[in-house]
Design an enzyme around this catalytic site. Structure first.
Site, PDB file in Angstrom:
ATOM      1  N   ARG A 162       0.836  -1.215   0.000  1.00 16.12           N
ATOM      2  CA  ARG A 162       0.000   0.000   0.000  1.00 16.12           C
ATOM      3  C   ARG A 162       0.867   1.262   0.000  1.00 16.12           C
ATOM      4  O   ARG A 162       0.531   2.248  -0.651  1.00 16.12           O
ATOM      5  CB  ARG A 162      -0.956  -0.003   1.193  1.00 16.12           C
ATOM      6  CG  ARG A 162      -1.951   1.153   1.118  1.00 16.12           C
ATOM      7  CD  ARG A 162      -3.043   1.061   2.152  1.00 16.12           C
ATOM      8  NE  ARG A 162      -2.521   1.206   3.507  1.00 16.12           N
ATOM      9  CZ  ARG A 162      -3.248   1.054   4.603  1.00 16.12           C
ATOM     10  NH1 ARG A 162      -4.530   0.741   4.509  1.00 16.12           N
ATOM     11  NH2 ARG A 162      -2.706   1.200   5.801  1.00 16.12           N
TER      12      ARG A 162
ATOM     13  N   ARG B 246       7.727  28.577  -2.267  1.00 14.02           N
ATOM     14  CA  ARG B 246       6.522  27.769  -2.269  1.00 14.02           C
ATOM     15  C   ARG B 246       5.874  27.809  -3.660  1.00 14.02           C
ATOM     16  O   ARG B 246       5.642  28.891  -4.209  1.00 14.02           O
ATOM     17  CB  ARG B 246       5.598  28.416  -1.240  1.00 14.02           C
ATOM     18  CG  ARG B 246       4.350  27.709  -0.917  1.00 14.02           C
ATOM     19  CD  ARG B 246       3.553  28.618   0.014  1.00 14.02           C
ATOM     20  NE  ARG B 246       2.409  27.915   0.582  1.00 14.02           N
ATOM     21  CZ  ARG B 246       1.310  27.640  -0.094  1.00 14.02           C
ATOM     22  NH1 ARG B 246       1.184  28.020  -1.343  1.00 14.02           N
ATOM     23  NH2 ARG B 246       0.330  26.989   0.491  1.00 14.02           N
TER      24      ARG B 246
ATOM     25  N   HIS C 187       3.030  25.390  -6.340  1.00 13.38           N
ATOM     26  CA  HIS C 187       2.258  24.165  -6.558  1.00 13.38           C
ATOM     27  C   HIS C 187       3.020  23.190  -7.451  1.00 13.38           C
ATOM     28  O   HIS C 187       2.821  21.985  -7.372  1.00 13.38           O
ATOM     29  CB  HIS C 187       0.909  24.485  -7.209  1.00 13.38           C
ATOM     30  CG  HIS C 187      -0.121  24.979  -6.233  1.00 13.38           C
ATOM     31  ND1 HIS C 187       0.115  26.028  -5.383  1.00 13.38           N
ATOM     32  CD2 HIS C 187      -1.387  24.552  -5.973  1.00 13.38           C
ATOM     33  CE1 HIS C 187      -0.960  26.234  -4.638  1.00 13.38           C
ATOM     34  NE2 HIS C 187      -1.884  25.344  -4.970  1.00 13.38           N
TER      35      HIS C 187
ATOM     36  N   LYS D  39      -3.375   7.012   0.964  1.00 14.72           N
ATOM     37  CA  LYS D  39      -3.241   7.305   2.401  1.00 14.72           C
ATOM     38  C   LYS D  39      -2.433   8.595   2.566  1.00 14.72           C
ATOM     39  O   LYS D  39      -1.259   8.581   2.936  1.00 14.72           O
ATOM     40  CB  LYS D  39      -2.597   6.106   3.127  1.00 14.72           C
ATOM     41  CG  LYS D  39      -2.895   6.105   4.628  1.00 14.72           C
ATOM     42  CD  LYS D  39      -2.659   4.746   5.207  1.00 14.72           C
ATOM     43  CE  LYS D  39      -2.693   4.749   6.734  1.00 14.72           C
ATOM     44  NZ  LYS D  39      -3.934   5.228   7.333  1.00 14.72           N
TER      45      LYS D  39
ATOM     46  N   GLU E 249     -16.812   4.590   4.551  1.00 20.70           N
ATOM     47  CA  GLU E 249     -15.990   4.080   5.654  1.00 20.70           C
ATOM     48  C   GLU E 249     -16.246   4.962   6.871  1.00 20.70           C
ATOM     49  O   GLU E 249     -17.166   5.770   6.868  1.00 20.70           O
ATOM     50  CB  GLU E 249     -14.509   4.080   5.253  1.00 20.70           C
ATOM     51  CG  GLU E 249     -13.988   5.451   4.852  1.00 20.70           C
ATOM     52  CD  GLU E 249     -12.524   5.456   4.422  1.00 20.70           C
ATOM     53  OE1 GLU E 249     -11.792   4.491   4.686  1.00 20.70           O
ATOM     54  OE2 GLU E 249     -12.102   6.474   3.843  1.00 20.70           O
TER      55      GLU E 249
HETATM   56  N1  PMP Z   1     -10.007   4.223   6.615  1.00 17.02           N
HETATM   57  C1  PMP Z   1      -9.324   5.316   6.999  1.00 17.02           C
HETATM   58  C2  PMP Z   1      -9.813   6.666   6.585  1.00 17.02           C
HETATM   59  C3  PMP Z   1      -8.162   5.180   7.796  1.00 17.02           C
HETATM   60  O1  PMP Z   1      -7.475   6.260   8.180  1.00 17.02           O
HETATM   61  C4  PMP Z   1      -7.752   3.872   8.179  1.00 17.02           C
HETATM   62  C5  PMP Z   1      -6.476   3.677   8.968  1.00 17.02           C
HETATM   63  N2  PMP Z   1      -6.425   4.280  10.197  1.00 17.02           N
HETATM   64  C6  PMP Z   1      -8.513   2.772   7.778  1.00 17.02           C
HETATM   65  C7  PMP Z   1      -9.626   2.981   6.969  1.00 17.02           C
HETATM   66  C8  PMP Z   1      -8.136   1.376   8.185  1.00 17.02           C
HETATM   67  O2  PMP Z   1      -6.964   0.959   7.518  1.00 17.02           O
HETATM   68  P1  PMP Z   1      -5.975  -0.118   8.179  1.00 17.02           P
HETATM   69  O3  PMP Z   1      -6.781  -1.315   8.458  1.00 17.02           O
HETATM   70  O4  PMP Z   1      -4.949  -0.339   7.116  1.00 17.02           O
HETATM   71  O5  PMP Z   1      -5.414   0.503   9.412  1.00 17.02           O
END
Ligand code: PMP
Length: 283
Positions: A51, A100, A102, A146, A178
């Site tokens: 990831r 700075r 972009h 992430k 989520e």
């Molecule tokens: N969704 C979000 C927005 C997150 O920040 C996280 C991790 N903290 C997760 C899902 C879960 O991911 P993981 O199981 O890899 O920690």
């Protein structure tokens, strides 16, 4: 003992300093990973590195290290900390650039920060199910990367807290994406359901591990859209993340989920999850 690694230097986390011109600070231009450490070893390390590589690729940043180099460095970080149960944070930004702009700078060395900090052991008898509230998911359309810019996740989490809940379950166009820092699962009539992977949610390592565990143990599981109505009528709801593992939800929008206690499917999956951890640690 908490420890930090910053661009080749080992130091106490509170002593680590990053330039004000670091693009992570200026633009939130960086990505991160959080990895679980049990008995001094990183669980699901390979998956986290995959990831990490994907996040870097998506923001067009070349990884400053190979997977093998990351592994050596991360293992070293844990050894140096001496921690057994910990969370390892790895952050990579596009580095320092001034003035700075972009426009991406050329030939800049990415900033690499690793911190290892002690985490409490998640003892299952002390798990208190969460009370959640639904909120509109107004975040950008690439929740699968992430990124360190977590402003929207913070706003949504704190709105939920201010309203007296533990966290929010996010809905985009009427469907669950989520939670603010975890993935969401429900169970309906014995079937486990979690939203499919898309650009709108993080592809959680805990989520993927659980889907695999459910499948390999012959449990009924579907990766498909969950409507708001289905969420509110579910027999069981739980969230998953590195820090929370599987965490039951007792209430959504003030209505109890099932009988308001962690359900049997959650218990089954949690047992499988804990067993898979033990198997890994014994390997
Ligand atoms: N969704 C979000 C927005 C997150 O920040 C996280 C991790 N903290 C997760 C899902 C879960 O991911 P993981 O199981 O890899 O920690």
């Amino acid at each position: 003992m908490a420890i930090a690694y910053l661009n080749g230097e080992w130091l106490a986390p509170e002593k680590a300093r990053v330039s004000v011109f670091d693009r992570g600070f200026m633009f939130g231009d960086g990505i991160y990973e959080v990895m679980p450490v049990y008995e001094g070893r990183i669980f699901t390390l390979e998956q986290h590195l995959v990831r990490l590589g994907r996040s870097l690729g998506e923001i067009r940043l070349r990884s400053p290290m190979s997977d093998d180099e990351w592994k050596i460095l991360l293992t070293h970080a844990i050894e140096k900390s001496g921690e057994q149960t910990a969370l390892l944070y790895l952050q990579v930004t596009r580095g320092i650039a001034s003035p700075r702009s972009h426009e991406y700078p050329q030939d800049v060395t990415p900033t690499v920060l690793i911190t290892v900090t002690q985490a409490p052991q998640l003892l299952r008898d002390s798990v208190v199910p969460y009370r959640m509230v639904t909120k509109r998911d107004f975040r950008w359309g690439r929740g699968d990367i992430k990124v360190v810019s977590l402003i929207a996740n913070g706003l949504l989490k704190n709105e939920a807290l201010d309203e007296g809940y533990d966290d929010a379950i996010l809905l985009r166009d009427g469907e669950v994406t989520e939670s603010t820092s975890s993935n969401v699962f429900i169970a309906v009539n014995g079937v486990i359901i979690t939203p499919p992977k898309s650009h709108f949610l993080l592809h959680g390592i805990t989520r993927d591990h659980l889907v695999e565990l459910a499948r390999s143990n012959g449990l009924a599981i579907e990766e498909r859209a969950i409507s708001e109505a289905e969420l509110l009528g579910a027999d069981e709801v739980w969230i998953t993340s590195t820090g929370h593992e599987l965490w039951p939800v007792s209430e959504v929008n003030g209505r109890p989920v099932g009988n308001g206690e962690a359900g049997v499917i959650w218990q089954t999956l949690d047992r499988l999850f804990q067993e898979s951890k033990s198997t890994y640690l014994r390997s």
